[in-house]
Design an enzyme around this catalytic site. Sequence first.
Site, PDB file in Angstrom:
ATOM      1  N   HIS A 140      19.375 123.016  42.753  1.00  0.00           N
ATOM      2  CA  HIS A 140      19.924 122.496  44.009  1.00  0.00           C
ATOM      3  C   HIS A 140      21.002 121.489  43.654  1.00  0.00           C
ATOM      4  O   HIS A 140      20.780 120.608  42.834  1.00  0.00           O
ATOM      5  CB  HIS A 140      18.804 121.829  44.809  1.00  0.00           C
ATOM      6  CG  HIS A 140      19.279 121.160  46.059  1.00  0.00           C
ATOM      7  ND1 HIS A 140      20.058 121.807  46.991  1.00  0.00           N
ATOM      8  CD2 HIS A 140      19.100 119.894  46.542  1.00  0.00           C
ATOM      9  CE1 HIS A 140      20.323 120.976  47.989  1.00  0.00           C
ATOM     10  NE2 HIS A 140      19.761 119.806  47.735  1.00  0.00           N
ATOM     11  N   HIS A 178      24.682 119.515  45.559  1.00  0.00           N
ATOM     12  CA  HIS A 178      25.571 119.437  46.726  1.00  0.00           C
ATOM     13  C   HIS A 178      27.000 119.689  46.259  1.00  0.00           C
ATOM     14  O   HIS A 178      27.880 118.861  46.451  1.00  0.00           O
ATOM     15  CB  HIS A 178      25.471 118.079  47.402  1.00  0.00           C
ATOM     16  CG  HIS A 178      24.109 117.806  47.977  1.00  0.00           C
ATOM     17  ND1 HIS A 178      23.802 116.671  48.670  1.00  0.00           N
ATOM     18  CD2 HIS A 178      22.972 118.547  47.969  1.00  0.00           C
ATOM     19  CE1 HIS A 178      22.540 116.706  49.067  1.00  0.00           C
ATOM     20  NE2 HIS A 178      22.011 117.838  48.642  1.00  0.00           N
ATOM     21  N   ASP A 230      30.097 140.842  42.487  1.00  0.00           N
ATOM     22  CA  ASP A 230      29.440 140.970  41.181  1.00  0.00           C
ATOM     23  C   ASP A 230      28.096 140.233  41.163  1.00  0.00           C
ATOM     24  O   ASP A 230      27.208 140.576  40.391  1.00  0.00           O
ATOM     25  CB  ASP A 230      30.318 140.361  40.080  1.00  0.00           C
ATOM     26  CG  ASP A 230      31.450 141.294  39.650  1.00  0.00           C
ATOM     27  OD1 ASP A 230      31.325 142.519  39.871  1.00  0.00           O
ATOM     28  OD2 ASP A 230      32.439 140.799  39.089  1.00  0.00           O
ATOM     29  N   HIS A 263      23.312 120.862  55.098  1.00  0.00           N
ATOM     30  CA  HIS A 263      22.796 120.223  53.885  1.00  0.00           C
ATOM     31  C   HIS A 263      23.549 120.700  52.637  1.00  0.00           C
ATOM     32  O   HIS A 263      24.501 120.052  52.222  1.00  0.00           O
ATOM     33  CB  HIS A 263      21.284 120.498  53.824  1.00  0.00           C
ATOM     34  CG  HIS A 263      20.584 119.905  52.645  1.00  0.00           C
ATOM     35  ND1 HIS A 263      19.215 119.895  52.535  1.00  0.00           N
ATOM     36  CD2 HIS A 263      21.053 119.320  51.533  1.00  0.00           C
ATOM     37  CE1 HIS A 263      18.879 119.313  51.401  1.00  0.00           C
ATOM     38  NE2 HIS A 263      19.976 118.956  50.769  1.00  0.00           N
ATOM     39  N   TYR A 311      27.770 147.148  32.993  1.00  0.00           N
ATOM     40  CA  TYR A 311      28.452 145.923  32.598  1.00  0.00           C
ATOM     41  C   TYR A 311      27.766 145.293  31.389  1.00  0.00           C
ATOM     42  O   TYR A 311      26.550 145.313  31.283  1.00  0.00           O
ATOM     43  CB  TYR A 311      28.432 144.938  33.775  1.00  0.00           C
ATOM     44  CG  TYR A 311      29.178 143.665  33.506  1.00  0.00           C
ATOM     45  CD1 TYR A 311      30.537 143.576  33.759  1.00  0.00           C
ATOM     46  CD2 TYR A 311      28.522 142.560  32.986  1.00  0.00           C
ATOM     47  CE1 TYR A 311      31.227 142.405  33.511  1.00  0.00           C
ATOM     48  CE2 TYR A 311      29.209 141.389  32.735  1.00  0.00           C
ATOM     49  CZ  TYR A 311      30.558 141.316  33.005  1.00  0.00           C
ATOM     50  OH  TYR A 311      31.231 140.158  32.752  1.00  0.00           O
TER      51      TYR A 311
HETATM   52 ZN    ZN Z   1      20.014 118.074  48.880  1.00  0.00          ZN
END
Ligand code: ZN
Length: 236
Positions: free
Chosen positions: A95, A97, A120, A169, A227
């Site tokens: 995670h 930002h 892709d 978010h 690939y």
């Molecule tokens: Zn966050």
Amino acid sequence: MMLENLKKEVWRANLDLVRYGLVILTFGNASGINRKKGLVAIKPSGVSYDGMKPSDMVVVDLNGKVAEGTLNPSSDTPTHLALYRMFPRVGGIVHAHSEYATMFAQAAKEIPCLGTTHADHFHGPVPVTRFLTKREVETDYEGNTGRVIIERFAGLDPLETPAVLVAGHGPFAWGRTPAEAAQNALVLERTAKAALGTLTLDPGRRRLPDYILEKHFQRKHGPHATYGQKKGGAKK
Ligand SMILES: [Zn+2]
């Protein structure tokens, strides 16, 4: 000391987020799971990336109980755990930002597939969740963030679409391993940037024709993927 290799992988994926330019300050977190043991290693909460060691990673079970570690796990741990419980083939989650993916998340707009870099890696648009309700935010906010992601993935294969935008978010990305999750977060960011630029140049730009999307996605991920280099025959 337990899960040394997993902690090292997760530590490295956290540093990848810095190296790839996806996080600032102490924001962002990466985790990985050992499915046999049902244990997750994740970044500690609020610890700076400089000087962070593999042994700082916190080990928790799938219910969030700390199994090893002296630091508190990332505050986003319940989101990671909800996704691990629901997506059994996912081995790593990150995670961050990151700027451009966050712009789409804040606009609550999915990232349309406009080109082959996107195709892709993502089999169609990168979806956006709904906003959490007031009640969902006030009680078990991070767990409910996981729940709205899972709700949005009804009918989607998380490994074919290894990222999501949480409305208002930012993005979560995942993969078979923590390293792959960090790479998907990087590709997501570049894809978001390219999509924003494309839509700025041509606001009416339509999504990539399906036959090109399918060609690119299947070339890398399909049963007859061509690939890259074949390693020891069977390709997973
Ligand atoms: Zn966050």
